[in-house]
Design an enzyme around this catalytic site. Sequence first.
Site, PDB file in Angstrom:
ATOM      1  N   LYS A  59       0.801  -1.222   0.000  1.00 53.17           N
ATOM      2  CA  LYS A  59       0.000   0.000   0.000  1.00 53.17           C
ATOM      3  C   LYS A  59       0.841   1.283   0.000  1.00 53.17           C
ATOM      4  O   LYS A  59       0.323   2.363  -0.284  1.00 53.17           O
ATOM      5  CB  LYS A  59      -0.901   0.038   1.240  1.00 53.17           C
ATOM      6  CG  LYS A  59      -1.882  -1.113   1.383  1.00 53.17           C
ATOM      7  CD  LYS A  59      -2.706  -0.939   2.652  1.00 53.17           C
ATOM      8  CE  LYS A  59      -3.781  -1.997   2.799  1.00 53.17           C
ATOM      9  NZ  LYS A  59      -3.242  -3.281   3.261  1.00 53.17           N
ATOM     10  N   GLU A 205      -9.176  -3.646  15.802  1.00 52.77           N
ATOM     11  CA  GLU A 205      -8.617  -2.343  15.427  1.00 52.77           C
ATOM     12  C   GLU A 205      -9.726  -1.286  15.412  1.00 52.77           C
ATOM     13  O   GLU A 205     -10.079  -0.728  14.382  1.00 52.77           O
ATOM     14  CB  GLU A 205      -7.931  -2.431  14.062  1.00 52.77           C
ATOM     15  CG  GLU A 205      -7.085  -1.217  13.738  1.00 52.77           C
ATOM     16  CD  GLU A 205      -6.373  -1.329  12.407  1.00 52.77           C
ATOM     17  OE1 GLU A 205      -5.764  -0.334  11.994  1.00 52.77           O
ATOM     18  OE2 GLU A 205      -6.428  -2.402  11.771  1.00 52.77           O
TER      19      GLU A 205
END
Length: 396
Positions: A59, A205
């Site tokens: 990414k 998360e």
Amino acid sequence: MNAPQIQGGTLTGLSLAGRDGTWDLTHQDGRIVVLRPSTTTGGGFVMPRLADIHVHLDKTFTACRMPHRAQSLFDAIDMMAADTANWTVDDLKKRAETGLARAYAHGTALMRSHVDWHGKEAPLAWSVLSDMARQWRGRVDLQLASLTPLDDLVEIGASVARTVREDGGVLGAFVYRNEDLCQKIRTVFDLAEKHGLDLDFHVDEGLEPEACGIDTIIAETARRSMAGHVLCGHGCALAVRDPDEVRLVLEKGAEAGVGLTVLPGANSYLQDGGPGRTPRLRGLAPLHEARAAGIPVMIGSDNVRDGFYPYGDYDLWDVYRLAVQNGHLPHHDWLESISAGPARWMGRDLGLREGAPASFIRFDARGPGDALSRAGARREVWQNGRLIPEFQGDDR
């Protein structure tokens, strides 16, 4: 402070991470041959090279392509999913090469990169990064971990696990408030046992106290006796759960032998965010409490200049500075969390001792506190007795 005196391969008057006093280090043929107490000072602060156990090279350096600042974790996930249309071999290689080069120049020796994986066949990024791991071996030793949403992994896991095993990687999953969680986690552990794989989870998360995937992972680790083979990254929800409940979770985690990776960059940036308001909660997992319970705690870079976190430079020392500040860590007492600790988790030893490679970082500073306080403190990275050149390349 003056530069160290170099006398036939000897650095004198060094302050060494984890040791009192000052030391003289003599290296020859790429190895440390003598390491003994010194009678001088002013040689700088020396620590082992770094091990970055949680990054996303697939990414990286895409922040300039994002349409807006991520408003949440799942907004960032959606933006990055859309950007995969741009992920050609050349695009992936250029971005990942820049990340590895920057990490190498900053002192990273070991790295684990998670790679998004959504179908039965290995994604293009896995192939590209596997090739790069071979090319970079000996400079930054790169380990890959698959990253698949838990619900998807239950369906395609057999194919993913076979490829991960063939390529010497780690099996990973994204776990967040999934239905039928216990059965799905058992399926992931079944795959790990069948193929002899370590596990690395992105878990909880977020800041909803009902997110408790880590509890199930810990219980399954204990049931399978997989101590030292299961790593949990993020754990943000632990910051908002009942403290007594968290204490029990951490105690069980220590007994099971799981590890915890804390990511102070992207988590601080994404959690409790929103336009026009100051965030109150930072999403930092309970580092102090986890280590006190006996859990190995590691600190990683996570995302670098992408939709999740538009900053960073693959400088794990800078990430450590952020963790020290946000987590109120004693700066001298947590150095292992970015070096020897994650290195052991990846099966390597970065210790400084006689007979070991002369590979280390030397800061023009009196100690770790001085090095952290002065962001511009000069840094030398040594590998096998030679200085690594400073980064030269795409400025991005």
